[in-house]
Design a protein around this motif. Structure first.
Motif, short mmCIF file in Angstrom:
data_model
loop_
_atom_site.label_atom_id
_atom_site.label_comp_id
_atom_site.label_asym_id
_atom_site.label_seq_id
_atom_site.Cartn_x
_atom_site.Cartn_y
_atom_site.Cartn_z
N ILE A 51 0.86 -1.18 0.00
CA ILE A 51 0.00 0.00 0.00
C ILE A 51 0.90 1.24 0.00
O ILE A 51 1.68 1.45 0.93
CB ILE A 51 -0.92 0.03 1.23
N THR A 52 0.81 2.05 -1.05
CA THR A 52 1.54 3.32 -1.12
C THR A 52 0.64 4.42 -0.58
O THR A 52 -0.46 4.65 -1.08
CB THR A 52 1.97 3.63 -2.56
N VAL A 53 1.12 5.11 0.46
CA VAL A 53 0.32 6.11 1.16
C VAL A 53 0.58 7.50 0.56
O VAL A 53 1.73 7.87 0.31
CB VAL A 53 0.66 6.11 2.67
N HIS A 54 -0.49 8.24 0.34
CA HIS A 54 -0.39 9.63 -0.11
C HIS A 54 -1.07 10.51 0.95
O HIS A 54 -2.25 10.30 1.28
CB HIS A 54 -1.07 9.81 -1.46
N VAL A 55 -0.32 11.45 1.51
CA VAL A 55 -0.79 12.28 2.62
C VAL A 55 -1.18 13.66 2.09
O VAL A 55 -0.40 14.32 1.41
CB VAL A 55 0.29 12.42 3.71
N SER A 56 -2.40 14.09 2.41
CA SER A 56 -2.87 15.41 1.99
C SER A 56 -2.10 16.50 2.74
O SER A 56 -1.75 16.33 3.92
CB SER A 56 -4.37 15.56 2.27
N PRO A 57 -1.83 17.63 2.09
CA PRO A 57 -1.11 18.73 2.77
C PRO A 57 -1.92 19.28 3.93
O PRO A 57 -3.15 19.28 3.92
CB PRO A 57 -0.93 19.77 1.66
N HIS A 58 -1.20 19.79 4.95
CA HIS A 58 -1.83 20.42 6.11
C HIS A 58 -1.97 21.92 5.86
O HIS A 58 -1.27 22.49 5.02
CB HIS A 58 -1.00 20.16 7.37
N ALA A 59 -2.89 22.52 6.59
CA ALA A 59 -3.15 23.96 6.40
C ALA A 59 -1.93 24.82 6.73
O ALA A 59 -1.66 25.80 6.03
CB ALA A 59 -4.34 24.39 7.24
N PHE A 60 -1.17 24.46 7.77
CA PHE A 60 0.00 25.29 8.12
C PHE A 60 1.23 24.51 8.52
O PHE A 60 2.28 25.09 8.74
CB PHE A 60 -0.36 26.30 9.24
N TYR A 61 1.16 23.20 8.64
CA TYR A 61 2.37 22.42 8.90
C TYR A 61 2.96 21.91 7.58
O TYR A 61 2.23 21.51 6.67
CB TYR A 61 2.08 21.19 9.77
N THR A 62 4.28 21.93 7.49
CA THR A 62 4.99 21.21 6.43
C THR A 62 5.96 20.25 7.11
O THR A 62 6.42 20.51 8.24
CB THR A 62 5.75 22.16 5.50
N ARG A 63 6.28 19.16 6.42
CA ARG A 63 7.10 18.12 7.05
C ARG A 63 8.42 17.97 6.31
O ARG A 63 8.45 17.93 5.07
CB ARG A 63 6.35 16.80 7.05
N GLU A 64 9.51 17.90 7.05
CA GLU A 64 10.84 17.60 6.53
C GLU A 64 11.44 16.51 7.39
O GLU A 64 11.85 16.76 8.52
CB GLU A 64 11.73 18.84 6.53
N GLY A 65 11.47 15.29 6.85
CA GLY A 65 11.87 14.16 7.68
C GLY A 65 10.83 13.95 8.76
O GLY A 65 9.63 13.85 8.48
N ASP A 66 11.27 13.89 10.01
CA ASP A 66 10.33 13.78 11.14
C ASP A 66 10.07 15.12 11.80
O ASP A 66 9.34 15.19 12.79
CB ASP A 66 10.88 12.79 12.18
N ASP A 67 10.67 16.21 11.29
CA ASP A 67 10.43 17.55 11.82
C ASP A 67 9.24 18.18 11.14
O ASP A 67 9.02 18.01 9.94
CB ASP A 67 11.66 18.44 11.62
N LEU A 68 8.46 18.92 11.93
CA LEU A 68 7.36 19.73 11.39
C LEU A 68 7.78 21.20 11.42
O LEU A 68 8.46 21.64 12.35
CB LEU A 68 6.09 19.53 12.21
N HIS A 69 7.38 21.95 10.40
CA HIS A 69 7.71 23.37 10.30
C HIS A 69 6.42 24.17 10.23
O HIS A 69 5.45 23.76 9.57
CB HIS A 69 8.55 23.64 9.05
N ILE A 70 6.43 25.32 10.92
CA ILE A 70 5.28 26.21 10.91
C ILE A 70 5.78 27.65 10.88
O ILE A 70 6.80 27.98 11.52
CB ILE A 70 4.37 25.98 12.15
N VAL A 71 5.10 28.50 10.10
CA VAL A 71 5.43 29.91 10.02
C VAL A 71 4.39 30.68 10.83
O VAL A 71 3.18 30.54 10.59
CB VAL A 71 5.45 30.39 8.55
N VAL A 72 4.88 31.50 11.79
CA VAL A 72 3.99 32.23 12.70
C VAL A 72 4.26 33.73 12.55
O VAL A 72 5.40 34.17 12.67
CB VAL A 72 4.22 31.80 14.16
N PRO A 73 3.23 34.56 12.29
CA PRO A 73 3.45 36.01 12.21
C PRO A 73 3.57 36.64 13.60
O PRO A 73 2.92 36.19 14.55
CB PRO A 73 2.19 36.50 11.48
N ILE A 74 4.40 37.68 13.70
CA ILE A 74 4.51 38.45 14.94
C ILE A 74 4.43 39.94 14.60
O ILE A 74 4.79 40.37 13.50
CB ILE A 74 5.82 38.15 15.72
N ALA A 75 3.96 40.73 15.57
CA ALA A 75 3.80 42.17 15.36
C ALA A 75 5.13 42.89 15.62
O ALA A 75 6.08 42.32 16.18
CB ALA A 75 2.70 42.71 16.27
N ILE A 76 5.17 44.17 15.23
CA ILE A 76 6.40 44.96 15.40
C ILE A 76 6.79 45.04 16.85
O ILE A 76 7.97 44.83 17.22
CB ILE A 76 6.20 46.38 14.81
#
Length: 376
Positions: free
Chosen positions: A251-276
């Motif tokens: 069974i070859t698994v295809h994973v749908s993209p997440h709204a704000f997480y991206t995956r690199e290896g076993d690490d998850l990445h998220i971009v968070v905005p901050i104010a001035i």
């Protein structure tokens, strides 16, 4: 007309080597020299030969895969019987295959040594998962259509006739004829003198020993599986030949993209905005994680694009279960609209902090300015 790929027990996209192996295996079983007088085996061999000759020829196979029926002229030479076969050469790239096959068939007929078991073919399917399902792990049920051992003949390809008397000689093994006052006896041509009925090809499976059935298979998806990874389900592929082990299901698994997480290896990445003011003065901001909200300390003077790492908040590894990290990248977000009071505060901030943020570009800028003023 039966699907040529199904007839040879192959997957669509099978290689030439796989087609030749399947043809050899089936022809050994159904060749007329192996089954003298068996019209069912003879017809089956014609079908196998037509499938092989279509799939081994690149042009004919391409037309067949596009949905065109095989050209009747290509099969005309086979329709009347086997007398016209040239067992030594075929005048094509697979001539050696056919000539070698006939030699093997005749050798097997003489020796009658049982062939060795062959493993069944592996099957492949795709499965779409949501990001959360892949992260947590789940169980899915898939429907698999595969070749299994025939329930009628139990894979033998022939009906069992043990103890059934031959109808021609009534079990005596001989037939008698009378000429005048003399009685002649000779071995029964139907049973070969054994007195028992010869095994016949199994009708439900056509002598292949297999039948196609659909089955619901439960597949356990491990937590942390990533896109394009495969899950192996043992012994759920096609059944083996002559008692060989069954193939596996992949069974070859295809994973749908997440709204704000991206995956690199076993690490998850998220971009968070901050104010001035949060970047300048520092702050504790709340961010989403797969385990719920968490607070991250943003130190004073944080630059846009700076990253912070939350240990063991990433995806679990399918190898050892250890979790990766959650990498938080902050992006400076400027306000879209400023009132006059806010603008005045920023102007005052600029007057108090008069240093430029482009000092590192000054040498290069001076050089370009001198070059533009030098006489030509």
């Amino acid at each position: 007309m039966m699907d040529f790929y199904v007839l040879l027990g192959l997957q669509h996209g099978a290689s030439d080597a796989e087609i030749k192996r399947a043809y050899r295996r089936l022809a050994r079983r159904f060749h007329p020299d192996i089954n003298p007088g068996d019209r069912t085996a003879e017809q089956r061999f014609r079908q196998i030969l037509a499938a092989y000759e279509t799939l081994i020829d690149p042009q004919r196979r391409h037309r067949y895969d596009l949905g065109f029926a095989p050209d009747p002229q290509d099969e005309g030479s086979r329709a009347s019987g086997f007398e016209g076969f040239d067992f030594s050469t075929r005048g094509s790239d697979h001539s050696g295959t056919f000539g070698d096959l006939v030699a093997e068939v005749l050798s097997e007929r003489d020796s009658r040594r049982p062939a060795s078991p062959e493993p069944g073919a592996d099957l492949h399917q795709d499965l779409q998962l949501e990001f959360e399902e892949a992260f947590r792990g789940t169980q899915r049920t898939v429907t698999v259509t595969r070749r299994e051992v025939c329930r009628t003949c139990l894979g033998a390809g022939r009906t069992r006739t043990d103890g059934v008397a031959c109808l021609t000689c009534q079990g005596t093994g001989a037939v008698r004829s009378v000429r005048g006052h003399m009685i002649f006896s000779k071995p029964c041509p139907s049973c070969g003198g054994s007195g028992q009925q010869r095994p016949r090809l199994c009708e439900p499976c056509g002598g292949t020993g297999h039948e196609t059935r659909s089955e619901s298979v439960k597949v356990r998806i491990p937590a942390g599986i990533s896109d394009a990874e495969r899950v192996r389900v043992a012994a759920k592929g096609n059944a083996g030949v002559r008692g060989g082990r069954p193939g596996d299901l992949y069974i070859t698994v295809h994973v749908s993209p997440h709204a704000f997480y991206t995956r690199e290896g076993d690490d998850l990445h998220i971009v968070v905005p901050i104010a001035i003011h949060e970047a300048a003065l520092g702050a504790r901001i709340e961010i989403p994680t797969p385990d719920g909200p968490a607070r991250v300390r943003v130190p004073p003077g944080t630059q846009s694009g700076q990253r912070f790492r939350l240990r063991e908040r990433g995806a679990p590894s399918t190898r050892d279960g250890r979790r990766g990290d959650l990498v938080v990248e902050v992006r400076l977000m400027l306000p879209r609209l400023l009132d006059e009071r806010s603008k005045e505060l920023l102007r005052e901030f600029g007057r108090i902090n008069g240093e430029t943020v482009r000092d590192h570009l000054a040498p290069a800028a001076d050089t370009r300015h001198r070059d533009s003023e030098s006489p030509r």
